[in-house]
Design a protein around this motif. Structure first.
Motif, PDB file in Angstrom:
ATOM      1  N   GLN A  10      31.859  -0.194 -44.145  1.00  0.00           N
ATOM      2  CA  GLN A  10      31.280   0.430 -42.958  1.00  0.00           C
ATOM      3  C   GLN A  10      31.907  -0.144 -41.686  1.00  0.00           C
ATOM      4  O   GLN A  10      32.199   0.588 -40.741  1.00  0.00           O
ATOM      5  CB  GLN A  10      29.767   0.229 -42.940  1.00  0.00           C
ATOM      6  CG  GLN A  10      29.080   0.910 -41.777  1.00  0.00           C
ATOM      7  CD  GLN A  10      27.578   0.675 -41.769  1.00  0.00           C
ATOM      8  OE1 GLN A  10      27.071  -0.194 -42.474  1.00  0.00           O
ATOM      9  NE2 GLN A  10      26.867   1.446 -40.963  1.00  0.00           N
ATOM     10  N   LEU A  11      32.125  -1.455 -41.676  1.00  0.00           N
ATOM     11  CA  LEU A  11      32.744  -2.098 -40.524  1.00  0.00           C
ATOM     12  C   LEU A  11      34.149  -1.561 -40.289  1.00  0.00           C
ATOM     13  O   LEU A  11      34.530  -1.262 -39.154  1.00  0.00           O
ATOM     14  CB  LEU A  11      32.778  -3.616 -40.725  1.00  0.00           C
ATOM     15  CG  LEU A  11      33.370  -4.445 -39.592  1.00  0.00           C
ATOM     16  CD1 LEU A  11      32.560  -4.288 -38.325  1.00  0.00           C
ATOM     17  CD2 LEU A  11      33.445  -5.908 -40.000  1.00  0.00           C
ATOM     18  N   ALA A  17      36.967   4.230 -36.025  1.00  0.00           N
ATOM     19  CA  ALA A  17      36.409   5.188 -35.059  1.00  0.00           C
ATOM     20  C   ALA A  17      36.578   4.661 -33.636  1.00  0.00           C
ATOM     21  O   ALA A  17      36.891   5.424 -32.711  1.00  0.00           O
ATOM     22  CB  ALA A  17      34.936   5.435 -35.358  1.00  0.00           C
ATOM     23  N   ARG A  18      36.413   3.344 -33.461  1.00  0.00           N
ATOM     24  CA  ARG A  18      36.604   2.744 -32.143  1.00  0.00           C
ATOM     25  C   ARG A  18      38.061   2.862 -31.706  1.00  0.00           C
ATOM     26  O   ARG A  18      38.354   3.174 -30.553  1.00  0.00           O
ATOM     27  CB  ARG A  18      36.185   1.280 -32.164  1.00  0.00           C
ATOM     28  CG  ARG A  18      36.198   0.662 -30.786  1.00  0.00           C
ATOM     29  CD  ARG A  18      36.477  -0.831 -30.844  1.00  0.00           C
ATOM     30  NE  ARG A  18      36.513  -1.389 -29.511  1.00  0.00           N
ATOM     31  CZ  ARG A  18      37.557  -1.299 -28.690  1.00  0.00           C
ATOM     32  NH1 ARG A  18      38.628  -0.649 -29.055  1.00  0.00           N
ATOM     33  NH2 ARG A  18      37.527  -1.837 -27.496  1.00  0.00           N
ATOM     34  N   ARG A  19      38.987   2.610 -32.632  1.00  0.00           N
ATOM     35  CA  ARG A  19      40.411   2.740 -32.304  1.00  0.00           C
ATOM     36  C   ARG A  19      40.749   4.173 -31.903  1.00  0.00           C
ATOM     37  O   ARG A  19      41.534   4.407 -30.983  1.00  0.00           O
ATOM     38  CB  ARG A  19      41.273   2.294 -33.485  1.00  0.00           C
ATOM     39  CG  ARG A  19      41.380   0.780 -33.622  1.00  0.00           C
ATOM     40  CD  ARG A  19      42.441   0.388 -34.640  1.00  0.00           C
ATOM     41  NE  ARG A  19      42.050   0.738 -36.002  1.00  0.00           N
ATOM     42  CZ  ARG A  19      41.352  -0.040 -36.814  1.00  0.00           C
ATOM     43  NH1 ARG A  19      40.953  -1.217 -36.404  1.00  0.00           N
ATOM     44  NH2 ARG A  19      41.060   0.350 -38.040  1.00  0.00           N
ATOM     45  N   ARG A  85      31.501   5.297 -22.353  1.00  0.00           N
ATOM     46  CA  ARG A  85      30.166   4.984 -22.875  1.00  0.00           C
ATOM     47  C   ARG A  85      30.186   4.921 -24.402  1.00  0.00           C
ATOM     48  O   ARG A  85      29.578   4.037 -25.009  1.00  0.00           O
ATOM     49  CB  ARG A  85      29.155   6.028 -22.397  1.00  0.00           C
ATOM     50  CG  ARG A  85      28.767   5.901 -20.941  1.00  0.00           C
ATOM     51  CD  ARG A  85      27.581   6.778 -20.596  1.00  0.00           C
ATOM     52  NE  ARG A  85      27.816   8.179 -20.902  1.00  0.00           N
ATOM     53  CZ  ARG A  85      28.321   9.076 -20.061  1.00  0.00           C
ATOM     54  NH1 ARG A  85      28.673   8.696 -18.848  1.00  0.00           N
ATOM     55  NH2 ARG A  85      28.478  10.327 -20.423  1.00  0.00           N
ATOM     56  N   LYS A  86      30.896   5.847 -25.019  1.00  0.00           N
ATOM     57  CA  LYS A  86      31.000   5.858 -26.479  1.00  0.00           C
ATOM     58  C   LYS A  86      31.679   4.587 -26.977  1.00  0.00           C
ATOM     59  O   LYS A  86      31.250   3.980 -27.963  1.00  0.00           O
ATOM     60  CB  LYS A  86      31.793   7.087 -26.929  1.00  0.00           C
ATOM     61  CG  LYS A  86      31.909   7.247 -28.421  1.00  0.00           C
ATOM     62  CD  LYS A  86      32.647   8.527 -28.769  1.00  0.00           C
ATOM     63  CE  LYS A  86      32.761   8.725 -30.256  1.00  0.00           C
ATOM     64  NZ  LYS A  86      33.463   9.966 -30.596  1.00  0.00           N
ATOM     65  N   LEU A  87      32.709   4.158 -26.272  1.00  0.00           N
ATOM     66  CA  LEU A  87      33.425   2.940 -26.639  1.00  0.00           C
ATOM     67  C   LEU A  87      32.512   1.722 -26.525  1.00  0.00           C
ATOM     68  O   LEU A  87      32.523   0.844 -27.398  1.00  0.00           O
ATOM     69  CB  LEU A  87      34.652   2.786 -25.736  1.00  0.00           C
ATOM     70  CG  LEU A  87      35.755   1.862 -26.179  1.00  0.00           C
ATOM     71  CD1 LEU A  87      36.324   2.325 -27.511  1.00  0.00           C
ATOM     72  CD2 LEU A  87      36.852   1.824 -25.138  1.00  0.00           C
ATOM     73  N   ALA A  88      31.708   1.670 -25.483  1.00  0.00           N
ATOM     74  CA  ALA A  88      30.769   0.552 -25.313  1.00  0.00           C
ATOM     75  C   ALA A  88      29.729   0.544 -26.437  1.00  0.00           C
ATOM     76  O   ALA A  88      29.392  -0.529 -26.969  1.00  0.00           O
ATOM     77  CB  ALA A  88      30.085   0.646 -23.954  1.00  0.00           C
ATOM     78  N   ASP A  91      31.453  -0.706 -29.569  1.00  0.00           N
ATOM     79  CA  ASP A  91      31.645  -2.163 -29.514  1.00  0.00           C
ATOM     80  C   ASP A  91      30.358  -2.900 -29.861  1.00  0.00           C
ATOM     81  O   ASP A  91      30.369  -3.861 -30.636  1.00  0.00           O
ATOM     82  CB  ASP A  91      32.131  -2.583 -28.126  1.00  0.00           C
ATOM     83  CG  ASP A  91      33.590  -2.262 -27.887  1.00  0.00           C
ATOM     84  OD1 ASP A  91      34.340  -2.084 -28.872  1.00  0.00           O
ATOM     85  OD2 ASP A  91      33.988  -2.191 -26.708  1.00  0.00           O
ATOM     86  N   ALA A  92      29.244  -2.441 -29.289  1.00  0.00           N
ATOM     87  CA  ALA A  92      27.956  -3.087 -29.562  1.00  0.00           C
ATOM     88  C   ALA A  92      27.577  -2.948 -31.032  1.00  0.00           C
ATOM     89  O   ALA A  92      27.100  -3.909 -31.650  1.00  0.00           O
ATOM     90  CB  ALA A  92      26.881  -2.482 -28.667  1.00  0.00           C
TER      91      ALA A  92
END
Length: 137
Positions: A10-11, A17-19, A85-88, A91-92
């Motif tokens: 999952q990580l 997805a973040r990349r 906002r999606k990136l933040a 990250d969280a």
């Protein structure tokens, strides 16, 4: 064991997805830069030249450049804000999942043994293989 492998999977999906979100933001930046690059020749043509002994204003080009950049960026600003906002959020979520999946690994400042090793190598002379833990040079 299975739960930790699922968390790792999952990580890795979350990091991918973040990349991808970061790539989208970078693509928008490149598109803005490309549009500004194509506008530069047009911005330079609006010179007043030497009329009646008056020199052209050197800051006029920069003002035109900045105003066009602001206009182009403003067109894409809602998209940039949404992706930021999606990136933040991503990250969280990634940090939360990392904290849950690796509670046994502590930072060096919390581990007395690692903190001791960190303190003994304060200078390069102290970190040489023969000089560790007070050994004679």
């Amino acid at each position: 064991m299975k739960a930790s492998s699922e968390r790792l999977a999952q990580l890795s999906r979350m990091e991918e997805a973040r990349r991808q979100t970061q790539r989208q933001l970078n693509m928008i930046d490149r598109q803005i830069i490309r549009r500004m690059t194509t506008l530069i020749p047009q911005l330079g043509r609006k010179r007043s030249g030497y009329r009646r002994g008056k020199a052209p204003d050197p800051s006029a080009f920069l003002e035109r450049y900045r105003s066009n950049l602001a206009a182009i960026t403003a067109e894409r600003q809602p998209e940039i804000d949404a992706l930021s906002r999606k990136l933040a959020r991503q990250d969280a979520a990634i940090e939360t999942l990392r904290a849950r999946s690796a509670p046994e690994s502590r930072p060096a400042r919390d581990d007395p043994e690692l903190a001791h090793r960190k303190d003994e190598c304060r200078s390069p002379a102290n970190c040489r293989p023969g000089n560790r833990q007070g050994a004679a040079a």
